[in-house]
Design a protein around this motif. Structure first.
Motif, PDB file in Angstrom:
ATOM      1  N   ALA A  57       0.819  -1.219   0.037  1.00  0.00           N
ATOM      2  CA  ALA A  57      -0.001   0.048   0.090  1.00  0.00           C
ATOM      3  C   ALA A  57       0.952   1.340   0.036  1.00  0.00           C
ATOM      4  N   LEU A  58       1.931   1.097   0.547  1.00  0.00           N
ATOM      5  CA  LEU A  58       2.856   2.528   0.697  1.00  0.00           C
ATOM      6  C   LEU A  58       3.441   2.614  -0.614  1.00  0.00           C
ATOM      7  N   LEU A  59       3.924   1.522  -1.287  1.00  0.00           N
ATOM      8  CA  LEU A  59       4.346   1.608  -2.737  1.00  0.00           C
ATOM      9  C   LEU A  59       3.506   2.310  -3.685  1.00  0.00           C
ATOM     10  N   SER A  60       2.154   2.282  -3.232  1.00  0.00           N
ATOM     11  CA  SER A  60       1.172   2.985  -3.988  1.00  0.00           C
ATOM     12  C   SER A  60       0.726   4.178  -3.573  1.00  0.00           C
ATOM     13  N   GLN A  61       1.685   4.744  -2.540  1.00  0.00           N
ATOM     14  CA  GLN A  61       1.490   6.145  -1.854  1.00  0.00           C
ATOM     15  C   GLN A  61       0.095   6.228  -1.233  1.00  0.00           C
ATOM     16  N   LEU A  62      -0.391   4.879  -0.591  1.00  0.00           N
ATOM     17  CA  LEU A  62      -1.483   4.921   0.214  1.00  0.00           C
ATOM     18  C   LEU A  62      -1.183   4.438   1.619  1.00  0.00           C
ATOM     19  N   ARG A  63      -2.118   4.702   2.694  1.00  0.00           N
ATOM     20  CA  ARG A  63      -1.804   4.257   3.809  1.00  0.00           C
ATOM     21  C   ARG A  63      -2.934   3.562   4.470  1.00  0.00           C
ATOM     22  N   VAL A  64      -2.704   2.670   5.354  1.00  0.00           N
ATOM     23  CA  VAL A  64      -3.924   1.767   5.807  1.00  0.00           C
ATOM     24  C   VAL A  64      -5.185   2.535   6.354  1.00  0.00           C
ATOM     25  N   ASP A  65      -4.986   3.887   7.110  1.00  0.00           N
ATOM     26  CA  ASP A  65      -5.827   4.489   7.546  1.00  0.00           C
ATOM     27  C   ASP A  65      -6.373   5.523   6.721  1.00  0.00           C
TER      28      ASP A  65
ATOM     29  N   ASN B 238      12.770   5.034  -0.842  1.00  0.00           N
ATOM     30  CA  ASN B 238      12.054   6.098  -1.502  1.00  0.00           C
ATOM     31  C   ASN B 238      10.574   5.968  -0.505  1.00  0.00           C
ATOM     32  N   LEU B 239      10.491   5.003   0.344  1.00  0.00           N
ATOM     33  CA  LEU B 239       9.336   4.900   1.139  1.00  0.00           C
ATOM     34  C   LEU B 239       9.581   5.812   2.440  1.00  0.00           C
ATOM     35  N   VAL B 240       9.050   6.699   2.642  1.00  0.00           N
ATOM     36  CA  VAL B 240       9.323   7.686   3.937  1.00  0.00           C
ATOM     37  C   VAL B 240       7.775   8.018   4.329  1.00  0.00           C
ATOM     38  N   VAL B 241       7.162   7.665   5.600  1.00  0.00           N
ATOM     39  CA  VAL B 241       5.979   8.220   6.061  1.00  0.00           C
ATOM     40  C   VAL B 241       6.094   9.126   7.220  1.00  0.00           C
ATOM     41  N   LEU B 242       5.183  10.207   7.379  1.00  0.00           N
ATOM     42  CA  LEU B 242       5.162  11.077   8.576  1.00  0.00           C
ATOM     43  C   LEU B 242       4.075  10.689   9.561  1.00  0.00           C
ATOM     44  N   ASP B 243       4.489  10.608  10.767  1.00  0.00           N
ATOM     45  CA  ASP B 243       3.414  10.099  11.817  1.00  0.00           C
ATOM     46  C   ASP B 243       2.961   8.751  11.546  1.00  0.00           C
ATOM     47  N   PRO B 244       3.991   7.929  11.747  1.00  0.00           N
ATOM     48  CA  PRO B 244       3.569   6.439  11.708  1.00  0.00           C
ATOM     49  C   PRO B 244       2.478   5.980  12.677  1.00  0.00           C
ATOM     50  N   THR B 245       1.860   5.118  12.515  1.00  0.00           N
ATOM     51  CA  THR B 245       0.693   4.509  13.277  1.00  0.00           C
ATOM     52  C   THR B 245       1.355   3.218  14.037  1.00  0.00           C
TER      53      THR B 245
ATOM     54  N   PRO C 163      17.398   6.487  16.261  1.00  0.00           N
ATOM     55  CA  PRO C 163      17.943   5.178  17.152  1.00  0.00           C
ATOM     56  C   PRO C 163      18.703   4.314  16.435  1.00  0.00           C
ATOM     57  N   GLY C 164      18.640   4.079  15.425  1.00  0.00           N
ATOM     58  CA  GLY C 164      19.274   2.988  14.618  1.00  0.00           C
ATOM     59  C   GLY C 164      18.463   2.493  13.512  1.00  0.00           C
ATOM     60  N   GLY C 165      18.972   1.167  13.000  1.00  0.00           N
ATOM     61  CA  GLY C 165      18.274   0.472  12.054  1.00  0.00           C
ATOM     62  C   GLY C 165      18.830   0.937  10.714  1.00  0.00           C
ATOM     63  N   GLN C 166      17.874   0.915   9.834  1.00  0.00           N
ATOM     64  CA  GLN C 166      18.427   1.125   8.350  1.00  0.00           C
ATOM     65  C   GLN C 166      19.125   2.608   8.104  1.00  0.00           C
ATOM     66  N   GLY C 167      20.082   2.687   7.461  1.00  0.00           N
ATOM     67  CA  GLY C 167      20.922   4.008   7.029  1.00  0.00           C
ATOM     68  C   GLY C 167      20.000   4.619   6.443  1.00  0.00           C
ATOM     69  N   VAL C 168      20.245   6.155   6.438  1.00  0.00           N
ATOM     70  CA  VAL C 168      19.597   7.033   5.738  1.00  0.00           C
ATOM     71  C   VAL C 168      20.543   8.202   4.987  1.00  0.00           C
ATOM     72  N   SER C 169      20.187   8.465   3.696  1.00  0.00           N
ATOM     73  CA  SER C 169      21.104   9.331   3.040  1.00  0.00           C
ATOM     74  C   SER C 169      20.945  10.688   3.498  1.00  0.00           C
ATOM     75  N   GLN C 170      21.745  11.611   2.944  1.00  0.00           N
ATOM     76  CA  GLN C 170      21.837  12.951   3.378  1.00  0.00           C
ATOM     77  C   GLN C 170      20.560  13.537   2.661  1.00  0.00           C
ATOM     78  N   ARG C 171      20.553  13.323   1.519  1.00  0.00           N
ATOM     79  CA  ARG C 171      19.214  13.717   0.699  1.00  0.00           C
ATOM     80  C   ARG C 171      17.937  13.638   1.488  1.00  0.00           C
ATOM     81  N   VAL C 172      17.744  12.627   1.868  1.00  0.00           N
ATOM     82  CA  VAL C 172      16.422  12.201   2.440  1.00  0.00           C
ATOM     83  C   VAL C 172      16.625  12.998   3.999  1.00  0.00           C
ATOM     84  N   ILE C 173      17.379  12.986   4.574  1.00  0.00           N
ATOM     85  CA  ILE C 173      17.649  13.968   5.840  1.00  0.00           C
ATOM     86  C   ILE C 173      17.147  15.103   5.451  1.00  0.00           C
TER      87      ILE C 173
END
Length: 449
Positions: free
Chosen positions: A22-30, A211-218, A245-255
């Protein structure tokens, strides 16, 4: 991390794949877009310094308190700020009571870093007596319902409660001027905290695809995402803190892209917080207004005039308004007296003579509105009523004069005796002895008898 692992254990593989697709289609569950924020609602409690924030289905309550303590040695002129979080099992089954876990400690550190490192609160204004007494501000955050993105909701609750907090005013007294006197709210108005700006926390979620970045995750998206970043910015675009906090690395462009989005959201959230706080302060100010009973003023004619509460500002204003009303009413009565015809006065002879109260000092009994015959008859009736009282007064005066005359009659022999005694004071013994010729005349008169 504990929270994300607990959620991961509950979601099935099919649910995870459905969320990612759903996120790849630019949609969210809510039903939101990838960069949409959930609905924000802010409520305030009865006490100062309490606020409840609802972000979607996530509910967080913040409460601020303060007490006087000794400052740190390295900062004798600054107060302290501390944050404590409580994760209740009622908010999420994965939360365990007792000692706070890793997620609770991380939440408190993110909020504390955004407030402390950016100098959002003026801690020097919390100093009462240098190196002896300062105000220690404590923020308690209680998680009521966990539906995802606890950091943003807790940060908004902390800021809203800080803006409505009021600390008692203190003064120095005593002989040496070193005794601290804390004034209660009834004596002096409590003081608000000095807040320079509002650092707003905005959280982003990252997934396996860059390319998947979401704001205010549920709650469900937190179980699927592989990384998270929280940025704290104010309305001016100043970066106060960044937490990765960690996990997947993020590029400077995304930040950098996330910081631009966070700046826009920070301005919107800041406006909502300020509007809610201003509305709350106006409601509290209206509740503090003391409602006095409406004052009743009596004028000369016996009618009552009620003054509005706004006119009860001072006694001088009351007296001035009351006198002005009396003057206006007296002038109105005088104008009515000039306008009434003499026939109407004659028809109301009895009523007007009894109910007449008075008028201005310039009232003329021989004016056109007064009938001379009516005036003479009223004076004659009053004179007839006054004659019996005068007769009674005369009788009382005559009775009072009679004892005075008796006293004068009784006092006449005393006065004659006194005058005789005064006349005999100049005679001698020779004057008292009668001559012989007088004695012989008296003896011959006795023999003839």
């Amino acid at each position: 991390m504990e929270q994300r692992l607990a959620n991961c254990w509950r979601l099935t593989v099919n649910e995870k794949k459905f969320i990612e697709s759903a996120l790849l289609s630019q949609l969210r569950v809510d039903g939101r877009g990838p960069l949409d924020y959930r609905k924000l609602n802010i409520k305030f409690g009865r006490d100062n310094g309490s606020a409840e924030v609802q972000l979607g289905e996530t509910r967080v309550m913040g409460f601020v308190s303060g007490q006087l303590v000794q400052p740190y040695r390295d900062r004798p002129n600054e107060g302290t700020l501390s944050i404590f979080t409580e994760f209740s099992p009622m908010a999420d089954p994965s939360f365990e009571p007792g000692r706070p876990g890793e997620s609770a400690v991380e939440l408190g550190r993110i909020i504390d870093r955004g407030l402390r490192e950016s100098r959002a609160i003026d801690t020097e204004s919390l100093c009462i007596l240098s190196a002896k007494l300062v105000w220690a501000i404590r923020i308690d955050i209680h998680i009521l319902d966990n539906a995802g993105n606890l950091v943003d909701a807790a940060n908004i609750a902390a800021l809203a409660s800080l803006m409505t907090f009021r600390r008692p005013e203190c003064s120095l007294g005593g002989e040496d001027g070193q005794q601290v006197v804390v004034h209660p709210p009834e004596v002096r108005e409590p003081l608000p905290l000095i807040i320079h700006h509002l650092p707003i926390a905005v959280t982003f979620g990252f997934f396996s695809n860059e390319n998947l970045v979401v704001l205010d995750p549920t709650y469900r998206e937190e179980a699927v995402m592989t990384g998270r970043m929280t940025t704290s910015l104010n309305a001016n675009g100043d970066v106060c803190a960044i937490q990765k906090p960690g996990g997947q690395g993020v590029s400077q462009r995304v930040i950098m892209h996330c910081l631009k989005l966070a700046h826009v959201k920070a301005g919107d959230i800041t406006a909502k917080i300020k509007d809610a706080v201003e509305k709350h302060n106006t409601e509290r100010a209206l509740q503090k207004i003391k409602r006095h009973s409406s004052s009743v003023a009596m004028d000369v004619c016996g009618t009552t005039t009620r003054l509005s509460p706004k006119q009860n500002q001072s006694d001088a204003d009351k007296d001035g308004n009351h006198l002005a009303q009396l003057k206006l009413k007296d002038e109105a009565n005088f104008m009515e007296c000039d306008a009434t015809p003499s026939e109407q006065v004659q028809n109301n002879k009895d009523g007007s003579s009894k109910n007449f109260i008075g008028g201005p000092s310039s009232w003329d009994p021989y004016s056109e509105c007064v009938n001379s015959d009516l005036l003479k008859s009223s004076l004659a009736s009053r004179a007839g009523q006054s004659t019996p009282s005068k007769q009674k007064d005369l009788r009382r005066e005559t009775k009072a004069e009679e004892p005075a005359q008796e006293i004068k009659a009784d006092s006449e022999p005393i006065d004659t005796a006194l005058t005789a005694g005064q006349s005999n004071e100049g005679k001698t013994l020779k004057d008292a002895v009668k001559p012989k010729n007088k004695r012989k005349k008296k003896a011959s008169s006795n023999n003839r008898n």
